[in-house]
Scaffold this motif. Structure first.
Motif, PDB file in Angstrom:
ATOM      1  N   ASN A  12      -7.921   7.254  -5.991  1.00 17.07           N
ATOM      2  CA  ASN A  12      -7.047   7.127  -4.822  1.00 17.07           C
ATOM      3  C   ASN A  12      -7.496   5.994  -3.903  1.00 17.07           C
ATOM      4  O   ASN A  12      -6.662   5.263  -3.349  1.00 17.07           O
ATOM      5  CB  ASN A  12      -7.018   8.443  -4.045  1.00 17.07           C
ATOM      6  N   LEU A  33      -6.456   2.860  -5.515  1.00 14.66           N
ATOM      7  CA  LEU A  33      -5.013   2.690  -5.352  1.00 14.66           C
ATOM      8  C   LEU A  33      -4.687   2.130  -3.975  1.00 14.66           C
ATOM      9  O   LEU A  33      -3.897   1.184  -3.853  1.00 14.66           O
ATOM     10  CB  LEU A  33      -4.317   4.034  -5.560  1.00 14.66           C
ATOM     11  N   TYR A  83      -3.758   4.328 -13.571  1.00 14.28           N
ATOM     12  CA  TYR A  83      -3.539   5.350 -12.545  1.00 14.28           C
ATOM     13  C   TYR A  83      -2.653   4.798 -11.430  1.00 14.28           C
ATOM     14  O   TYR A  83      -1.703   5.464 -10.988  1.00 14.28           O
ATOM     15  CB  TYR A  83      -4.885   5.803 -11.985  1.00 14.28           C
ATOM     16  N   SER A  84      -2.940   3.590 -10.976  1.00 14.27           N
ATOM     17  CA  SER A  84      -2.115   2.982  -9.927  1.00 14.27           C
ATOM     18  C   SER A  84      -0.704   2.712 -10.441  1.00 14.27           C
ATOM     19  O   SER A  84       0.280   2.948  -9.723  1.00 14.27           O
ATOM     20  CB  SER A  84      -2.769   1.681  -9.452  1.00 14.27           C
ATOM     21  N   PHE A  92       0.941   4.313 -12.827  1.00 13.40           N
ATOM     22  CA  PHE A  92       1.667   5.572 -12.956  1.00 13.40           C
ATOM     23  C   PHE A  92       2.206   6.041 -11.602  1.00 13.40           C
ATOM     24  O   PHE A  92       3.341   6.509 -11.502  1.00 13.40           O
ATOM     25  CB  PHE A  92       0.755   6.651 -13.541  1.00 13.40           C
ATOM     26  N   ASN A  93       1.393   5.935 -10.553  1.00 11.72           N
ATOM     27  CA  ASN A  93       1.822   6.399  -9.243  1.00 11.72           C
ATOM     28  C   ASN A  93       2.928   5.525  -8.670  1.00 11.72           C
ATOM     29  O   ASN A  93       3.872   6.038  -8.044  1.00 11.72           O
ATOM     30  CB  ASN A  93       0.625   6.429  -8.288  1.00 11.72           C
ATOM     31  N   SER A 151       6.078   6.377 -10.409  1.00 13.66           N
ATOM     32  CA  SER A 151       6.656   7.629  -9.928  1.00 13.66           C
ATOM     33  C   SER A 151       7.543   7.400  -8.714  1.00 13.66           C
ATOM     34  O   SER A 151       8.525   8.127  -8.512  1.00 13.66           O
ATOM     35  CB  SER A 151       5.536   8.619  -9.588  1.00 13.66           C
ATOM     36  N   GLY A 185       5.471  13.597   0.186  1.00 14.57           N
ATOM     37  CA  GLY A 185       4.443  13.470  -0.817  1.00 14.57           C
ATOM     38  C   GLY A 185       3.073  13.655  -0.222  1.00 14.57           C
ATOM     39  O   GLY A 185       2.864  13.536   0.979  1.00 14.57           O
ATOM     40  N   PRO A 222      -1.794  10.466  -3.641  1.00 12.90           N
ATOM     41  CA  PRO A 222      -1.379   9.090  -3.943  1.00 12.90           C
ATOM     42  C   PRO A 222       0.051   8.794  -3.553  1.00 12.90           C
ATOM     43  O   PRO A 222       0.379   7.668  -3.181  1.00 12.90           O
ATOM     44  CB  PRO A 222      -1.592   8.981  -5.457  1.00 12.90           C
ATOM     45  N   LEU A 223       0.939   9.796  -3.631  1.00 11.18           N
ATOM     46  CA  LEU A 223       2.329   9.566  -3.245  1.00 11.18           C
ATOM     47  C   LEU A 223       2.443   9.274  -1.761  1.00 11.18           C
ATOM     48  O   LEU A 223       3.247   8.438  -1.339  1.00 11.18           O
ATOM     49  CB  LEU A 223       3.178  10.782  -3.613  1.00 11.18           C
ATOM     50  N   LEU A 227       1.372   5.650  -1.202  1.00  8.82           N
ATOM     51  CA  LEU A 227       2.400   4.690  -1.582  1.00  8.82           C
ATOM     52  C   LEU A 227       3.561   4.698  -0.602  1.00  8.82           C
ATOM     53  O   LEU A 227       4.118   3.653  -0.289  1.00  8.82           O
ATOM     54  CB  LEU A 227       2.886   4.999  -2.996  1.00  8.82           C
TER      55      LEU A 227
END
Length: 369
Positions: free
Chosen positions: A104, A107, A238-239, A241-242, A245, A353, A356-357, A360
């Motif tokens: 995180n 990210l 990982y970044s 994918f988020n 999303s 969220g 991570p959401l 973002l």
């Protein structure tokens, strides 16, 4: 099923034919052979077979711990003792939590860095078009009031550009890692790419695992490169994918709008409902601001005594007389809370969220599609 079931039948048939041929040519008992093969498979998995390096030396143990805390979990090495399993539960819990925190933080930092780069490119493009001076002057006026960090946080880059850059970065890391893996591990380049995705996405099937041979050329440099590529690859994927999303969420919101699905719309209570209570000083504001709000007269009816005896809800006058102050304060707080909730997210669809959401949502500009 369509892609893999036919191949499964072919491999199973070939295996049985090979076993039958061996039994016929060597006159071996099938039960004894199957027991030997099972024992061999267990020991090969534990790393005791020839031409396999020790699993529990320091490099092997370090590699195992890294696969645990990163949630990859190849499965090529597992603790066999009770003490090892107990220790794994404790350090795995805190290790996985620390790894998620690290992802995180990565990210947030990478999104901030990309926002800085994209803003610089945006300002350069505006300056090339001849309208950069006004932007620069306005920024200089704002710089006396806010810090540089707040200024950059206020500018939201496009989520699609961020996704494209992260995708390109993940491809570069995977290609470089595959160029190192496939000649050393004697894989094809496609197998190396497949291993990179399975590893970087923390899926970890275990069908392809690096650093399992007894000896490698320049083994220390190879292990260092393997560690660096796994860390960078996991962080990038990982970044990615988020961020992806966020795009999926926007697409789902677009579908909901097209289908006219009001997922979060509250249905107003039916007119005349007796337990709908709104404070008097808020009813006037509600009538002025929200014409669709329904206010209910709370005067008592003549049959309140009979309803009380029959077990039905008492009249609003009786109820308010007993809890007037406390009820008014409670209703005022609930009304203010609902108004804040409608102000922050009145539109239907997926929003908000955590984790991570939330990072973002704060860092990126979510342009609706």
């Amino acid at each position: 099923m369509a892609l893999e079931s036919a191949n499964e039948e072919v491999e199973k048939r070939e295996y049985q034919q090979r076993i039958d041929m061996f039994l016929e040519s060597n006159n071996v008992n099938r039960t004894e052979l199957e027991a030997l093969l099972k024992y061999h498979a267990e020991k090969e998995k534990a790393g005791f077979v020839e031409n396999k390096r020790p699993r529990w030396d320091f490099p092997g143990s370090f590699y195992f711990v890294a696969t645990v805390v990163s949630t990859i979990g190849f499965g090529m090495t597992t603790p066999q003792t009770v003490a090892g399993k107990i220790v794994l539960i404790f350090y795995g819990f805190f290790g996985c939590a620390g790894a998620i925190l690290f992802f995180n933080l990565f990210l947030e930092r990478i999104i901030t860095f990309l926002a800085f780069i994209l803003r610089w490119l945006h300002e350069r493009e505006m300056k090339r078009k001849g309208i950069g001076n006004d932007v620069k002057n306005s920024q200089e006026r704002r710089s006396s009031e806010v810090s540089d960090t707040d200024s950059y946080d206020a500018w939201k880059p496009s989520v699609y550009w961020v996704m494209f850059i992260l995708f390109f970065g993940a491809i570069v890391v995977a290609c470089c890692a595959s160029a190192m893996y496939y000649p050393v591990e004697n894989w094809t380049y496609f197998e190396a790419i497949y291993f990179c995705f399975i590893t970087f996405a923390t899926i970890g099937f275990g069908d392809y695992v690096v650093s399992q041979q007894e000896a490698y050329p320049y083994v220390h440099f190879y292990r260092l490169g393997n560690f660096i590529f796994i860390v960078l690859g996991c962080c990038c994927i990982y970044s990615l994918f988020n961020v992806t999303s966020i795009v999926i969420k926007q697409f789902l919101n677009w579908i909901l709008r097209k289908l006219n699905c009001q997922c979060r719309r509250r249905k107003p209570p039916p007119r005349g409902r007796r337990n709908a209570i709104t404070p008097g000083h808020l009813q006037k504001n509600a009538k002025n601001t929200k014409p669709n709000n329904v206010t209910v007269d709370v005067d008592a009816d003549s049959d309140s005594e009979g309803r009380r005896n029959s077990g039905e809800m008492i009249s609003m006058r009786d109820f308010l007389s007993a809890n007037k102050i406390a009820l008014a304060m409670m209703q005022k707080q609930l009304w203010e809370t609902s108004q804040r909730g409608m102000a922050h997210g009145s539109s239907s669809g997926f929003g908000g969220g955590v984790g991570p959401l939330m990072i973002l949502n704060r860092k990126l500009g979510q342009d609706e599609i």
